[in-house]
Design a protein around this motif. Structure first.
Motif, mmCIF file in Angstrom:
data_model
loop_
_atom_site.group_PDB
_atom_site.id
_atom_site.type_symbol
_atom_site.label_atom_id
_atom_site.label_comp_id
_atom_site.label_asym_id
_atom_site.label_seq_id
_atom_site.Cartn_x
_atom_site.Cartn_y
_atom_site.Cartn_z
ATOM 1 N N GLU A 1 0.964 -1.081 -0.030
ATOM 2 C CA GLU A 1 0.604 0.224 -0.413
ATOM 3 C C GLU A 1 0.594 1.339 0.359
ATOM 4 O OE1 GLU A 1 -3.783 -0.671 2.187
ATOM 5 O OE2 GLU A 1 -3.273 -1.647 3.144
ATOM 6 N N TYR B 1 0.048 7.814 -4.508
ATOM 7 C CA TYR B 1 -1.003 8.217 -4.060
ATOM 8 C C TYR B 1 -1.113 9.612 -5.189
ATOM 9 C CZ TYR B 1 -1.459 5.325 -0.336
ATOM 10 O OH TYR B 1 -1.498 4.611 0.810
ATOM 11 N N LYS C 1 -5.509 8.586 -2.681
ATOM 12 C CA LYS C 1 -6.426 7.262 -3.184
ATOM 13 C C LYS C 1 -4.906 6.076 -4.123
ATOM 14 C CE LYS C 1 -11.406 7.551 -3.330
ATOM 15 N NZ LYS C 1 -12.069 7.399 -4.748
ATOM 16 N N LEU C 2 -4.644 4.835 -3.870
ATOM 17 C CA LEU C 2 -3.757 4.572 -4.122
ATOM 18 C C LEU C 2 -3.827 4.613 -5.189
ATOM 19 C CD1 LEU C 2 -2.804 1.039 -2.406
ATOM 20 C CD2 LEU C 2 -1.677 2.429 -2.961
ATOM 21 N N LYS D 1 -3.139 -0.645 -7.592
ATOM 22 C CA LYS D 1 -3.538 -1.339 -6.230
ATOM 23 C C LYS D 1 -3.366 -3.022 -7.373
ATOM 24 C CE LYS D 1 -7.416 1.075 -4.955
ATOM 25 N NZ LYS D 1 -8.777 1.166 -4.688
ATOM 26 N N VAL E 1 -4.200 -6.276 -3.016
ATOM 27 C CA VAL E 1 -4.831 -4.693 -1.874
ATOM 28 C C VAL E 1 -6.298 -5.306 -2.872
ATOM 29 C CG1 VAL E 1 -4.735 -2.458 -2.398
ATOM 30 C CG2 VAL E 1 -3.264 -3.130 -1.972
ATOM 31 N N LYS F 1 -8.027 -7.942 -0.240
ATOM 32 C CA LYS F 1 -8.557 -6.975 1.201
ATOM 33 C C LYS F 1 -9.735 -5.824 0.899
ATOM 34 C CE LYS F 1 -5.619 -3.630 4.229
ATOM 35 N NZ LYS F 1 -5.237 -2.825 4.837
ATOM 36 N N GLU F 2 -10.116 -5.225 -0.392
ATOM 37 C CA GLU F 2 -10.879 -4.500 -0.166
ATOM 38 C C GLU F 2 -11.931 -5.429 -0.430
ATOM 39 O OE1 GLU F 2 -10.369 -2.056 -3.700
ATOM 40 O OE2 GLU F 2 -9.398 -0.802 -2.789
#
Length: 314
Positions: free
Chosen positions: A231, A280, A284-285, A288, A292, A295-296
Motif C-alpha cells: 500500500e 497516491y 487513493k492508491l 492496486k 490490495v 483486501k478490499e
C-alpha cells in the motif's frame, strides 16, 4: 481466525482448539455473519461449538491463496531487492518478520520462498545463533531504482523533442500545498535537488553521514522500499527495527520531515505511518496490486455486520 479455518479440511474450527488469545475473540465472530458461521454439533449431552467459514469467505480465501502463488516470482524479486538495499546485503530473519506484512509476503515466507529459491536467497547462522537472510549473488539488472526505470521508460517511449521536458518535469521540486517551509529549509532542498543522483543500490559504507551524498542515498532507498510495499506505506515502528541495516532507517522521522516533497507522515491511530506521495493521488492508491484488491473484497464482506436487536426485558 479466517486463515486458521482455511488450514482445516472442512474449514471448521472448534473453539476448544483455539489458543487462549483467540478464544477471547470468538464472541466477536457472530458480528460478521458474511464471513463466519457459528456451529454447534453433536447431541444434547455431548456437543461441541466452533465456527466455519461461509462459502463466500472460503471462495475469497482460495482466490487470495491463488493470487499469492502467482506472485511468488514477484515476492522473491522484492526480497532480493530489499537485501540489495541493506548496508551489509543481509538482514536478520527475525527483523524481516516485521517487514513481511508490509511487502505482502506470506506468513511462511521462509519455507515458501527462501528454501524454495536457494539460487537467489540463502540462510546463514551467526555465532550467536542469529539467522540471517543473504543474497546468493548480486544481480546488476535488479540494481535499478524506481526513478531510473521511469526515466528509461520515458526515453524509450517518447519522441526526442519531448524527452528532456518530461524528465525535467519528473525531477522538478514539487512542494505539497499547505507547506510553508523556512528559507533555510528551501535552500537545503534546492541543494539536494541539484546534487547528482545516487543509486540506493550503491554501497554506502564509505559515505560520510554528514555529506549530501549520504542523504541522497537514504532518500532514494526509502522511496524504493516504500514502492515495494503493498500500500506504498509503512509504520515508523517497522523502520525502527532496522536502525543499523539501512541508511534511511537512521533517524527516519527526521529524514521524512526534511523531504515533504516525497513523503507524508500521518499520526492517525496512535502510530506514525509513512506514505510515499507518488503512490497516491487525491488520497487513493494510484496502482492496486492483487493483494490490495483482495483486501478490499474482504473489507466489503466484513462490512456486512449483524445488527444487534433490542435487549430482552427482565
Amino acid at each position: 481466525m479466517r486463515k486458521l479455518a482455511m488450514q482445516k479440511p472442512e474449514r471448521y474450527v472448534e473453539f476448544s482448539d483455539l489458543s487462549p488469545e483467540d478464544r477471547l475473540l470468538s464472541p466477536v465472530l457472530e458480528n460478521y455473519p458474511a464471513v463466519f458461521e457459528l456451529v454447534r454439533e453433536g447431541s444434547r449431552r455431548c456437543w461441541t461449538e466452533g465456527y466455519r467459514l461461509t462459502l463466500t469467505a472460503e471462495q475469497l480465501s482460495s482466490e487470495e491463496e491463488n493470487a499469492m502463488k502467482q506472485m511468488e516470482d514477484h515476492f522473491v524479486t522484492v526480497l532480493r531487492k530489499v537485501l540489495m538495499l541493506s548496508i551489509g546485503r543481509r538482514l536478520p530473519l527475525e527483523k524481516l518478520v516485521y517487514l513481511a506484512p508490509h511487502l505482502g509476503l506470506p506468513n511462511d515466507f521462509e519455507r515458501r520462498l527462501v528454501h524454495q529459491y536457494p539460487h537467489f536467497l540463502h540462510l546463514v547462522t551467526l555465532k550467536d545463533s542469529t539467522p540471517l537472510l543473504k543474497l546468493t549473488s548480486w544481480d546488476a539488472q535488479l540494481a535499478l531504482s524506481l526513478e531510473e526505470v521511469k526515466k528509461r521508460q520515458v526515453l524509450q517511449s517518447k519522441a526526442s523533442d519531448e524527452k528532456m521536458e518530461l524528465i525535467t518535469t519528473m525531477e522538478k521540486f514539487l512542494l505539497p500545498k499547505g507547506y510553508n517551509l523556512s528559507k533555510r529549509h528551501r535552500k537545503m532542498l534546492a541543494r539536494f535537488r541539484n546534487a547528482p543522483f545516487v543509486s540506493p543500490y550503491e554501497d554506502p559504507r564509505d559515505f560520510d553521514c554528514l555529506e549530501i551524498k549520504f542523504e541522497k542515498h537514504a532518500v532514494a532507498g526509502l522511496k524504493e522500499l516504500l514502492s515495494f510495499t503493498v500500500e506504498k506505506r509503512m509504520t515508523l515502528d517497522t523502520l525502527a527495527h532496522f536502525s543499523q541495516e539501512f541508511t534511511f532507517s537512521y533517524k527516519p522521522r527526521n529524514l521524512v520531515l526534511r523531504h515533504p516533497q516525497y513523503f507524508y507522515l500521518s499520526e492517525a491511530g496512535n502510530q506514525e505511518t509513512l506514505f510515499l506521495r507518488e503512490g497516491y493521488h487525491h488520497g487513493k492508491l494510484v496502482e492496486k496490486n492483487p493483494l490490495v484488491l483482495m483486501k478490499e473484497k474482504f473489507g466489503t464482506l466484513l462490512g456486512t455486520r449483524r445488527i444487534a436487536g433490542p435487549k430482552p426485558l427482565c
